[in-house]
Design a protein around this motif. Structure first.
Motif, PDB file in Angstrom:
ATOM      1  N   ALA A 115      -4.856  -0.698   2.172  1.00 52.76           N
ATOM      2  CA  ALA A 115      -3.430  -1.450   2.592  1.00 52.76           C
ATOM      3  C   ALA A 115      -3.688  -2.896   2.309  1.00 52.76           C
ATOM      4  O   ALA A 115      -2.573  -3.399   1.984  1.00 52.76           O
ATOM      5  N   HIS A 116      -4.746  -3.494   2.383  1.00 56.77           N
ATOM      6  CA  HIS A 116      -4.768  -5.203   2.281  1.00 56.77           C
ATOM      7  C   HIS A 116      -5.450  -5.385   0.881  1.00 56.77           C
ATOM      8  O   HIS A 116      -5.738  -6.707   0.724  1.00 56.77           O
ATOM      9  N   ASN A 117      -5.592  -4.450   0.112  1.00 53.42           N
ATOM     10  CA  ASN A 117      -6.247  -4.914  -1.128  1.00 53.42           C
ATOM     11  C   ASN A 117      -5.123  -5.405  -2.133  1.00 53.42           C
ATOM     12  O   ASN A 117      -4.140  -4.577  -2.319  1.00 53.42           O
ATOM     13  N   LYS A 118      -5.701  -6.316  -2.862  1.00 60.83           N
ATOM     14  CA  LYS A 118      -4.695  -7.107  -3.724  1.00 60.83           C
ATOM     15  C   LYS A 118      -4.537  -6.165  -5.065  1.00 60.83           C
ATOM     16  O   LYS A 118      -2.984  -6.100  -5.485  1.00 60.83           O
ATOM     17  N   GLY A 119      -5.409  -5.520  -5.676  1.00 60.67           N
ATOM     18  CA  GLY A 119      -5.259  -4.800  -6.305  1.00 60.67           C
ATOM     19  C   GLY A 119      -4.569  -3.587  -6.449  1.00 60.67           C
ATOM     20  O   GLY A 119      -3.568  -3.268  -7.175  1.00 60.67           O
ATOM     21  N   PHE A 120      -4.713  -2.988  -5.046  1.00 55.45           N
ATOM     22  CA  PHE A 120      -3.668  -1.833  -4.846  1.00 55.45           C
ATOM     23  C   PHE A 120      -2.388  -2.150  -4.610  1.00 55.45           C
ATOM     24  O   PHE A 120      -1.268  -1.598  -5.045  1.00 55.45           O
ATOM     25  N   GLU A 121      -2.275  -3.467  -3.909  1.00 52.30           N
ATOM     26  CA  GLU A 121      -0.482  -3.932  -3.953  1.00 52.30           C
ATOM     27  C   GLU A 121       0.004  -4.137  -5.010  1.00 52.30           C
ATOM     28  O   GLU A 121       1.265  -3.983  -5.554  1.00 52.30           O
ATOM     29  N   LEU A 122      -0.716  -4.812  -6.380  1.00 48.32           N
ATOM     30  CA  LEU A 122      -0.260  -4.840  -7.556  1.00 48.32           C
ATOM     31  C   LEU A 122       0.023  -3.481  -8.197  1.00 48.32           C
ATOM     32  O   LEU A 122       1.187  -3.455  -9.057  1.00 48.32           O
ATOM     33  N   PHE A 123      -0.938  -2.405  -7.957  1.00 50.58           N
ATOM     34  CA  PHE A 123      -0.718  -1.140  -8.467  1.00 50.58           C
ATOM     35  C   PHE A 123       0.720  -0.542  -7.978  1.00 50.58           C
ATOM     36  O   PHE A 123       1.444  -0.138  -8.709  1.00 50.58           O
ATOM     37  N   ILE A 124       0.980  -0.710  -6.707  1.00 52.96           N
ATOM     38  CA  ILE A 124       2.231  -0.271  -5.954  1.00 52.96           C
ATOM     39  C   ILE A 124       3.308  -0.946  -6.526  1.00 52.96           C
ATOM     40  O   ILE A 124       4.129  -0.235  -6.878  1.00 52.96           O
ATOM     41  N   THR A 125       3.200  -2.189  -6.937  1.00 54.38           N
ATOM     42  CA  THR A 125       4.411  -3.034  -7.363  1.00 54.38           C
ATOM     43  C   THR A 125       4.680  -2.594  -8.869  1.00 54.38           C
ATOM     44  O   THR A 125       5.842  -2.419  -8.980  1.00 54.38           O
ATOM     45  N   GLY A 126       3.596  -2.061  -9.592  1.00 56.86           N
ATOM     46  CA  GLY A 126       3.980  -1.515 -10.841  1.00 56.86           C
ATOM     47  C   GLY A 126       4.887  -0.348 -10.850  1.00 56.86           C
ATOM     48  O   GLY A 126       5.508   0.112 -11.523  1.00 56.86           O
TER      49      GLY A 126
END
Length: 280
Positions: A12-23
């Motif tokens: 939930a707080h991983n920057k890479g995961f956040e970027l993936f979700i944004t994509g």
């Protein structure tokens, strides 16, 4: 359970995961546009896969939250969860075509997930929400002036009903419709009733045709169809445009800017508190 929470929190707080979700959100938004052109099975399958990814993301955030209350106290979580749940409602559940259309429209709102893609955008949304209260009172003030000007406009500028006219007055009315028709030509008298007058004032607020309305009223006055002189007509239209466009809209702008500064200060205070707590 603590191990599961730890894993969920790392997602939930991983920057890479956040970027993936944004994509994925951007891809989802593009495919929603593609679906307006074609009813493609591949696109539908990709969209279904995206829905599963969104479900996984919201599940991770739910598990990572300290409590159920904390999760639902975050408006973004509620918003995202609602959109995900809507995605699972089958269209075959509704026999009515209008209900199916409404469901499709609600799914389109997944595009709004882009609002949480960047902190700056989230800040702007926060500012708009904070501004709702002050905007409400500005709206009340605005409606008071709209109502006042609308009643005055109907009283001064309402054209007579052509079916009640005869002789020279009817000829003048027909001449007015030739030289100064309503814009567009199929529209009713701009100040024929209170509702139409309010809409006309809104048109003037946008800057559309407000000078044409003045000239039309001056022509109607010259033909004796309304009994108001050109000075009063000019004063009415110019005063409304200046009041609405410059004063009332600036009040709304001022409220938003003020709340923007408040939101920035609150964000800075949160960062300071986090920094202080980490040092301790």
């Amino acid at each position: 359970m603590s191990k599961i929470k730890e894993i969920a929190s790392s997602f939930a707080h991983n920057k890479g995961f956040e970027l993936f979700i944004t994509g994925i959100i951007i891809l989802n938004s593009v495919l929603i546009g593609v679906e307006t052109y074609t009813d493609n099975l591949t696109v539908k399958m990709i969209q279904q896969g995206i829905l599963y990814i969104f479900t996984f993301e919201i599940l991770m955030r739910f598990i990572a939250a300290k409590s159920i209350k904390e999760f639902f106290c975050d408006g973004w979580n509620v918003f995202d969860l609602t959109l995900v749940l809507i995605g699972y409602i089958p269209e075959t559940l509704f026999a009515s075509a209008s209900m199916m259309t409404a469901l499709r429209v609600l799914r389109v709102f997944r595009i709004l997930r882009l609002l949480r893609a960047a902190k700056e955008i989230k800040l702007i949304v926060t500012v708009l929400v904070k501004s709702m209260t002050s905007m409400f009172y500005n709206l009340i003030l605005f409606l008071i002036f709209v109502y006042l000007y609308a009643i005055a406009g109907v009283s001064m500028f309402r054209l007579p009903d052509p079916s009640t006219l005869e002789g020279e007055q009817l000829a003048n009315y027909e001449k007015l419709m030739e030289v100064a028709p309503n814009a567009p030509s199929n529209s009713p008298d701009p100040f024929g009733d209170l509702g139409e007058a309010i809409f006309t004032l809104f048109r003037e607020l946008t800057g559309e045709d407000w000078t044409d309305l003045r000239y039309n009223h001056i022509t109607a006055s010259e033909y004796g169809l309304i009994h108001v002189n050109s000075t009063v007509i000019t004063t009415y239209h110019v005063s409304w445009f200046c009041l609405a466009a410059f004063l009332l809209l600036n009040l709304v702008t001022g409220a938003v800017i003020n709340n923007y500064q408040i939101a920035i200060d609150e964000e800075d205070e949160k960062k300071k508190d986090k920094s202080d707590s980490s040092k301790e």
